[in-house]
Scaffold this motif. Structure first.
Motif, mmCIF file in Angstrom:
data_model
loop_
_atom_site.group_PDB
_atom_site.id
_atom_site.type_symbol
_atom_site.label_atom_id
_atom_site.label_comp_id
_atom_site.label_asym_id
_atom_site.label_seq_id
_atom_site.Cartn_x
_atom_site.Cartn_y
_atom_site.Cartn_z
ATOM 1 N N ILE A 142 -0.850 -2.331 8.069
ATOM 2 C CA ILE A 142 -0.505 -2.677 9.449
ATOM 3 C C ILE A 142 0.987 -2.927 9.607
ATOM 4 C CG2 ILE A 142 -0.809 -5.180 9.321
ATOM 5 C CD1 ILE A 142 -2.238 -2.968 12.099
ATOM 6 N N LYS A 143 1.646 -3.403 8.516
ATOM 7 C CA LYS A 143 3.083 -3.667 8.561
ATOM 8 C C LYS A 143 3.893 -2.587 7.863
ATOM 9 C CE LYS A 143 3.097 -8.586 9.418
ATOM 10 N NZ LYS A 143 3.772 -9.869 9.149
ATOM 11 N N ASN A 144 3.194 -1.527 7.423
ATOM 12 C CA ASN A 144 3.856 -0.378 6.797
ATOM 13 C C ASN A 144 4.606 -0.762 5.526
ATOM 14 O OD1 ASN A 144 4.157 2.403 6.907
ATOM 15 N ND2 ASN A 144 6.153 2.293 7.907
ATOM 16 N N GLU A 145 4.081 -1.742 4.798
ATOM 17 C CA GLU A 145 4.707 -2.181 3.545
ATOM 18 C C GLU A 145 3.953 -1.573 2.362
ATOM 19 O OE1 GLU A 145 4.515 -6.416 3.605
ATOM 20 O OE2 GLU A 145 5.837 -6.625 5.342
ATOM 21 N N GLY A 146 4.684 -0.884 1.484
ATOM 22 C CA GLY A 146 4.064 -0.270 0.316
ATOM 23 C C GLY A 146 3.454 1.091 0.581
ATOM 24 N N VAL A 147 3.636 1.632 1.789
ATOM 25 C CA VAL A 147 3.000 2.896 2.150
ATOM 26 C C VAL A 147 3.622 4.069 1.385
ATOM 27 C CG1 VAL A 147 2.528 4.508 4.039
ATOM 28 C CG2 VAL A 147 2.297 2.052 4.415
ATOM 29 N N ASP A 148 4.933 4.032 1.136
ATOM 30 C CA ASP A 148 5.574 5.115 0.380
ATOM 31 C C ASP A 148 5.017 5.195 -1.041
ATOM 32 O OD1 ASP A 148 7.138 5.874 2.503
ATOM 33 O OD2 ASP A 148 8.896 4.712 1.882
#
Length: 419
Positions: A366-372
């Motif tokens: 939801i916070k786009n953290e760790g998506v990469d």
């Protein structure tokens, strides 16, 4: 027939008001029973039912007559009558005898069990013809052994065309009608499944990944992030009932990703049977992305429930990435000293899983953290399978170099439409 399946609702326009009832068995902590009723309340709220009170009774085993003991039943009945409650929801399946005896004890109040509640949610969420047929089949399979309780009287019928004669009761007639409907629905579902099988066979030369996990862990949010497509996501249980397939391309490596229905504790067996075709998307996937809500108090139990369901459908022999989602909601725990406790902080959990055999990642979708990092790990699994199918593909050397550099330069991405 005297009763059909309808969405649970109050007779007025007001939201139905319910009490929840659970039994804490002798080998179960009371806190666990309370947690289970919290989940039941969340299920009820998904249908717009407001929970007013929770009742838990400690028993060695459920009462044979009314599931809970007479004293607890009297307590429930007193509260229900005083507060004008219209629904009682049990956190277990009620036997035919339980339902019959409870109906005698409690009048003018809807009594439902966990399976019926889940079936109603699936009926509300189903959108495709396949999902609607699957749910309707599961409903009739649930209804058949409980049909006796739907009757307040059994009058004899006169004989007629297509009838057995004056000896057949209305109940027997309804059982025959429901068996006929189950047979027709199975034939209809078989036809739909044949079409689904053809679509899957057309995808045999494509790499397939499936998102799996307990309900409401964020699978659809992750699907939307990876595919950049408009996938329905909501903070409610079973937001996804229909499987959704998207085509994704990473570094010129295409693959199909399926967002599947979430699993849950005590998922009705009729649903597992009816949704076999949908679950086949998991069985036939090349790899699984198992999403976990690490902020949930019982996330390890959820992992076990999902793994048990995967074992039941024979889908445990695949490369799997364990995705711990919702790290932004995780709250560090405090345990009493000198006790054998699980890790208390997020960092301790990360260290714990580093030492395990799981291929895993921690993130907040939801916070786009760790998506990469998630994309890199998925790409490793997908490309490994892709190059086994297409060993001479032109992007092989490029992607090998990319992986050797730790996936540090940007991956090209594009997506397709629904499969």
């Amino acid at each position: 027939m005297k009763k059909e399946f309808h969405h649970i609702k109050a007779e007025s326009d007001k939201a139905p008001r319910a009490v929840l009832v659970g039994v804490s068995l002798k080998d179960q902590k009371l806190e666990k029973a309370e947690e289970y009723l919290d989940e039941l309340a969340f299920l009820a709220s998904t249908l717009g039912i407001k929970t007013e009170k929770k009742f838990i009774q400690r028993l060695d085993h459920p009462d044979k007559r009314t599931f809970v003991g007479k004293g607890k039943l009297d307590e429930i009945l007193t509260y229900v009558q005083a507060e004008g409650i219209d629904t009682i929801i049990f956190d277990d399946d009620l036997s035919s005898a339980h339902a019959r005896n409870l109906d005698r004890e409690i009048e003018d109040v809807m009594i439902i069990d966990r399976s019926l509640l889940i079936l109603q949610i699936f009926a509300m969420r189903a959108k495709s013809a396949q999902a609607k047929t699957q749910v309707e089949l599961a409903q009739y399979q649930y209804m058949l052994p409980r049909l006796t309780n739907l009757w307040t009287h059994h009058s004899r019928q006169r004989g007629g065309v297509g009838m057995k004669g004056p000896g057949e009761t209305e109940l027997e007639t309804d059982k025959r009608i429901i068996r006929d409907k189950i047979s027709l629905l199975r034939k209809k579902l078989k036809k739909i499944e044949t079409q689904s099988d053809l679509r899957r066979k057309n995808r045999d030369r494509e790499v397939r990944a499936a998102l799996v996990g307990y309900t409401n862990v964020g699978k659809s949010t992750i699907m939307r992030l990876l595919s950049k497509a408009d996938v329905f996501a909501e903070n409610k249980l079973f937001a996804t009932v229909d499987s959704t397939v998207r085509k994704i391309t990473m570094n010129n490596v295409p693959f199909l990703m399926t967002d599947t229905v979430g699993f849950i504790r005590k998922l009705p067996t009729t649903l597992i049977e009816s949704f076999k075709s949908t679950l086949d998307e998991i069985v036939e996937a090349d790899l699984l992305i198992h999403v976990v809500d690490i902020s949930h108090e019982s996330f390890e139990e959820h992992i076990e429930i999902v793994n048990k369901t995967l074992l039941e459908i024979k889908a445990t022999d695949k490369p799997t990435l364990l995705v711990f989602n919702k790290v932004d909601n995780y709250v560090d725990k405090e345990y009493p000293p000198f006790e054998d406790n699980p890790p208390a902080t997020l960092e301790e959990w990360k260290e714990s899983y580093l030492a395990s055999e799981y291929n895993h990642i921690f993130l907040s979708a939801i916070k786009n953290e760790g998506v990469d990092e998630l994309k890199r790990k998925i790409f490793e699994l997908v490309s490994d399978r892709f190059y086994k199918i297409y060993p001479n593909h032109h992007s092989f050397a490029y992607n090998q170099l990319w992986l050797e550099h730790g996936g540090e330069w940007p991956m090209s991405e594009n997506t397709g439409d629904d499969e």
